[in-house]
Design a protein around this motif. Structure first.
Motif, PDB file in Angstrom:
ATOM      1  N   LEU A  22      14.537  17.634   5.301  1.00  0.00           N
ATOM      2  CA  LEU A  22      15.112  18.140   6.542  1.00  0.00           C
ATOM      3  C   LEU A  22      14.054  18.845   7.372  1.00  0.00           C
ATOM      4  N   VAL A  23      14.190  18.747   8.684  1.00  0.00           N
ATOM      5  CA  VAL A  23      13.306  19.458   9.592  1.00  0.00           C
ATOM      6  C   VAL A  23      13.896  20.851   9.775  1.00  0.00           C
ATOM      7  N   ASN A  24      13.392  21.797   8.982  1.00  0.00           N
ATOM      8  CA  ASN A  24      13.863  23.171   9.114  1.00  0.00           C
ATOM      9  C   ASN A  24      12.831  24.131   8.537  1.00  0.00           C
ATOM     10  N   TYR A  25      13.075  25.402   8.699  1.00  0.00           N
ATOM     11  CA  TYR A  25      12.123  26.415   8.243  1.00  0.00           C
ATOM     12  C   TYR A  25      12.016  26.465   6.728  1.00  0.00           C
ATOM     13  N   LYS A  26      13.102  26.170   6.030  1.00  0.00           N
ATOM     14  CA  LYS A  26      13.105  26.193   4.573  1.00  0.00           C
ATOM     15  C   LYS A  26      12.120  25.156   4.025  1.00  0.00           C
ATOM     16  N   THR A  27      12.097  23.966   4.640  1.00  0.00           N
ATOM     17  CA  THR A  27      11.161  22.927   4.207  1.00  0.00           C
ATOM     18  C   THR A  27       9.725  23.406   4.389  1.00  0.00           C
ATOM     19  N   LEU A  28       9.428  24.029   5.516  1.00  0.00           N
ATOM     20  CA  LEU A  28       8.065  24.508   5.734  1.00  0.00           C
ATOM     21  C   LEU A  28       7.696  25.609   4.745  1.00  0.00           C
ATOM     22  N   GLU A  29       8.636  26.433   4.370  1.00  0.00           N
ATOM     23  CA  GLU A  29       8.379  27.451   3.346  1.00  0.00           C
ATOM     24  C   GLU A  29       7.974  26.785   2.034  1.00  0.00           C
ATOM     25  N   LYS A  30       8.651  25.694   1.687  1.00  0.00           N
ATOM     26  CA  LYS A  30       8.335  24.987   0.449  1.00  0.00           C
ATOM     27  C   LYS A  30       6.948  24.353   0.510  1.00  0.00           C
ATOM     28  N   PHE A  31       6.491  23.984   1.707  1.00  0.00           N
ATOM     29  CA  PHE A  31       5.167  23.387   1.863  1.00  0.00           C
ATOM     30  C   PHE A  31       4.058  24.376   1.494  1.00  0.00           C
ATOM     31  N   LYS A  32       4.314  25.659   1.547  1.00  0.00           N
ATOM     32  CA  LYS A  32       3.278  26.659   1.273  1.00  0.00           C
ATOM     33  C   LYS A  32       2.756  26.571  -0.157  1.00  0.00           C
ATOM     34  N   ARG A  33       3.488  25.913  -1.044  1.00  0.00           N
ATOM     35  CA  ARG A  33       3.045  25.775  -2.434  1.00  0.00           C
ATOM     36  C   ARG A  33       1.972  24.704  -2.592  1.00  0.00           C
ATOM     37  N   PHE A  34       1.784  23.865  -1.570  1.00  0.00           N
ATOM     38  CA  PHE A  34       0.849  22.756  -1.676  1.00  0.00           C
ATOM     39  C   PHE A  34      -0.539  23.171  -1.223  1.00  0.00           C
ATOM     40  N   LYS A  35      -1.545  22.595  -1.887  1.00  0.00           N
ATOM     41  CA  LYS A  35      -2.945  22.916  -1.618  1.00  0.00           C
ATOM     42  C   LYS A  35      -3.325  22.643  -0.170  1.00  0.00           C
ATOM     43  N   GLU A  36      -2.794  21.572   0.377  1.00  0.00           N
ATOM     44  CA  GLU A  36      -3.180  21.164   1.722  1.00  0.00           C
ATOM     45  C   GLU A  36      -2.401  21.897   2.805  1.00  0.00           C
ATOM     46  N   TYR A  37      -1.645  22.919   2.435  1.00  0.00           N
ATOM     47  CA  TYR A  37      -0.928  23.687   3.440  1.00  0.00           C
ATOM     48  C   TYR A  37      -1.972  24.291   4.371  1.00  0.00           C
ATOM     49  N   GLY A  38      -1.764  24.195   5.672  1.00  0.00           N
ATOM     50  CA  GLY A  38      -2.758  24.731   6.598  1.00  0.00           C
ATOM     51  C   GLY A  38      -2.339  24.550   8.028  1.00  0.00           C
ATOM     52  N   ASN A  39      -3.301  24.269   8.865  1.00  0.00           N
ATOM     53  CA  ASN A  39      -3.077  24.233  10.309  1.00  0.00           C
ATOM     54  C   ASN A  39      -2.005  23.252  10.736  1.00  0.00           C
ATOM     55  N   ALA A  61       6.553  17.156  -4.886  1.00  0.00           N
ATOM     56  CA  ALA A  61       5.712  16.098  -4.326  1.00  0.00           C
ATOM     57  C   ALA A  61       6.187  15.833  -2.900  1.00  0.00           C
ATOM     58  N   ARG A  62       5.227  15.489  -2.036  1.00  0.00           N
ATOM     59  CA  ARG A  62       5.592  15.244  -0.642  1.00  0.00           C
ATOM     60  C   ARG A  62       4.637  14.253  -0.004  1.00  0.00           C
ATOM     61  N   MET A  63       5.090  13.699   1.109  1.00  0.00           N
ATOM     62  CA  MET A  63       4.241  12.859   1.953  1.00  0.00           C
ATOM     63  C   MET A  63       4.843  12.833   3.351  1.00  0.00           C
ATOM     64  N   SER A  64       4.023  12.488   4.310  1.00  0.00           N
ATOM     65  CA  SER A  64       4.478  12.215   5.669  1.00  0.00           C
ATOM     66  C   SER A  64       4.342  10.719   5.878  1.00  0.00           C
ATOM     67  N   LEU A  65       5.339  10.141   6.517  1.00  0.00           N
ATOM     68  CA  LEU A  65       5.372   8.709   6.744  1.00  0.00           C
ATOM     69  C   LEU A  65       5.766   8.470   8.194  1.00  0.00           C
ATOM     70  N   TYR A  66       4.821   7.963   8.978  1.00  0.00           N
ATOM     71  CA  TYR A  66       5.051   7.727  10.397  1.00  0.00           C
ATOM     72  C   TYR A  66       5.040   6.234  10.678  1.00  0.00           C
ATOM     73  N   PRO A 110      -0.004  20.295  -9.011  1.00  0.00           N
ATOM     74  CA  PRO A 110      -0.819  20.039 -10.214  1.00  0.00           C
ATOM     75  C   PRO A 110      -0.024  19.880 -11.515  1.00  0.00           C
ATOM     76  N   ASP A 111       0.972  20.700 -11.764  1.00  0.00           N
ATOM     77  CA  ASP A 111       1.721  20.623 -13.023  1.00  0.00           C
ATOM     78  C   ASP A 111       2.532  19.338 -13.158  1.00  0.00           C
ATOM     79  N   TYR A 112       2.678  18.594 -12.082  1.00  0.00           N
ATOM     80  CA  TYR A 112       3.513  17.388 -12.092  1.00  0.00           C
ATOM     81  C   TYR A 112       2.699  16.112 -11.894  1.00  0.00           C
ATOM     82  N   GLN A 113       1.374  16.238 -11.792  1.00  0.00           N
ATOM     83  CA  GLN A 113       0.534  15.057 -11.588  1.00  0.00           C
ATOM     84  C   GLN A 113       0.473  14.220 -12.861  1.00  0.00           C
TER      85      GLN A 113
END
Length: 158
Positions: free
Chosen positions: A10-27, A60-65, A91-94
């Motif tokens: 979903l496109v919401n703030y909760k999803t973005l909060e969950k993204f903070k756990r990923f290494k590539e979280y950034g700009n 796990a996540r990805m963007s698909l355009y 990492p723990d799920y790779q």
């Protein structure tokens, strides 16, 4: 092994909060946060983000355009294709099939796929059936894209 289910996030703030756990979280996510603040209407907004949950945790996540065939510089005949971006498994799920499940989900569209992998991930992409696109300096601008070709599709000749 239990069935892995890929979900549209979903496109919401909760999803973005969950993204903070990923290494590539950034700009990119910070920019997305600004876009979301301006554009969030409801949770059912179509999102390019897909992910896999383990319990309540996004692991796990990805963007698909989808790219319109008018802009296709990679495939013959010219056609709509997917750009797969930011595939990442915590990492723990790779090594447990979650990355493969995301790629297989993208392949189910039967559209060609282009990705620009991170350093040291080429082995994974090769196992997934991706090949190096012939480099075109004007088109690729320093990226080294990999492509996946469904049956009947070829790489565009430079």
């Amino acid at each position: 092994m239990e069935q892995i289910r890929v979900e549209n996030l979903l496109v919401n703030y909760k999803t973005l909060e969950k993204f903070k756990r990923f290494k590539e979280y950034g700009n990119q996510e910070l920019t997305m946060m600004e876009d979301l603040q301006n554009n969030i209407i409801e949770n059912d907004s179509k999102s390019p983000f897909h992910g896999i949950y383990y319990g309540n945790n996004l692991i796990a996540r990805m963007s698909l355009y989808e790219v319109d065939k008018r802009y296709d510089d990679y495939f013959a005949p010219p056609q709509d294709y997917l750009t797969l971006w930011k595939l990442e498994v915590l990492p723990d799920y790779q090594g447990k099939g979650y990355g493969k499940a995301l790629v297989d989900f993208a392949k189910e569209s039967n559209l060609p796929i282009k990705t620009s992998p991170r350093i040291n991930s080429h082995g994974f992409w090769e196992k997934m059936g991706f090949v190096k696109a012939h480099y075109n300096m004007e088109r690729d601008l320093g990226e080294n894209p990999l492509i996946w070709l469904p049956e009947g599709v070829k790489e565009k000749e430079s």
